[in-house]
Write an enzyme that holds these catalytic residues in place. Structure first.
Site: not given
Length: 285
Positions: A2-3, A98, A117, A160
């Site tokens: 998730p962002e 879970h 997970r 960069k």
């Protein structure tokens, strides 16, 4: 993983059900996720009132009313790759395989942290130490915050030589961005993911910053993007995946672009640092 939009959506959903409520029962069903739970985790949360819920980067922050001598004033949550926090109404039944943490509030809401997970984590942070927490201390500015503008981004990218795509995924440059929304923002701003980060300054940064803000704002409004495991706090899917311009659309025509798919192949995919980048070679330079 998730962002920012997904985490923001979860935080807002939890706030509606948990803010102002007291945690009357907290059950912890395993000793660790990606990292061990703090010692006495469930006991230290039980009886605490939730003062507020917010987000920093990809972390949910649950502020607790202070209790003299407790030292535990913020619950930090990371959803990992497959984690979810779903609110239902009590009483809580037997936990699923879970369901690693279950919290019940004084008005009967049941908040379940499920993570197949086990790449997520939870920690407790003492008052005044949130900004110095090891997971938060080096984060860059929030892309939806007032401190994030073209000048700030240009300064953080200066020198960069890494590709701009990789630089934007660096949480020290800007916090909360992930693969999906970087691809979408670069498309909207017309910037190739292969450009060196240092070259994205001035007018390029002036295009990129609002593109980042717009794509994040639209994704939050759509409840985030559900590709695999992500669900909102009410169990509903997010819907922004239906609005992707380039992500996951290899070989398709670019929206708003007159690409000749037969000749150019449409949306292209390349692998950068092990991550797929989707872009339009004609529009993005």
């Amino acid at each position: 993983m998730p962002e920012l939009p997904e985490v923001e959506t979860v935080a807002r959903g939890l706030a509606l059900k948990m803010e102002g409520r007291t945690l009357v029962r907290v059950a912890q069903h395993r000793p660790n996720l990606r990292t061990p739970f703090p010692a006495g985790f469930a006991q230290r949360l039980t009886g605490r009132r939730v003062a507020g819920i917010g987000r920093r980067a990809k972390y949910v922050l649950v502020r607790l009313d202070p209790v003299s001598g407790s030292g535990d004033d913020t619950l930090l949550i990371h959803l990992g790759m497959s984690g979810s926090m779903v609110v239902s109404r009590g009483p809580a039944g037997a936990p699923g395989a879970h369901d690693h943490v279950v919290m019940e509030t004084d008005d009967g809401a049941v908040v379940t942290f499920n993570d197949p997970r086990r790449f997520g984590l939870m920690d407790l942070i003492a008052d005044g130490q949130v900004d110095s927490h090891p997971l938060l201390a080096k984060l860059g500015p929030e892309p939806l915050g007032n401190e994030f503008d073209a000048d700030t981004l240009s300064a953080r990218l200066a020198g960069k030589m890494t590709p701009i795509k990789a630089a934007l995924l660096d949480q020290r440059v800007v916090a909360g961005l992930g693969n999906i929304y970087v691809c979408e923002a670069l498309f909207r701003s017309g910037i190739s993911p292969e450009r060196s980060a240092a070259s994205v300054a001035g007018k390029d940064a002036q295009r990129l910053v609002p593109a980042i803000r717009d794509v994040l704002t639209e994704a939050i409004a759509a409840g985030g993007s559900s590709l695999r495991d992500y669900v909102q706090s009410d169990g509903e899917l997010g819907y922004f995946q239906h609005s992707f311009a380039v992500y996951g659309r290899e070989g398709e025509a670019c929206p708003g672009c007159d690409c000749d798919v037969a000749r150019t192949g449409g949306v292209r995919r390349l692998v950068q640092a092990g991550r797929s980048s989707f872009f339009c070679a004609r529009r993005q330079r």
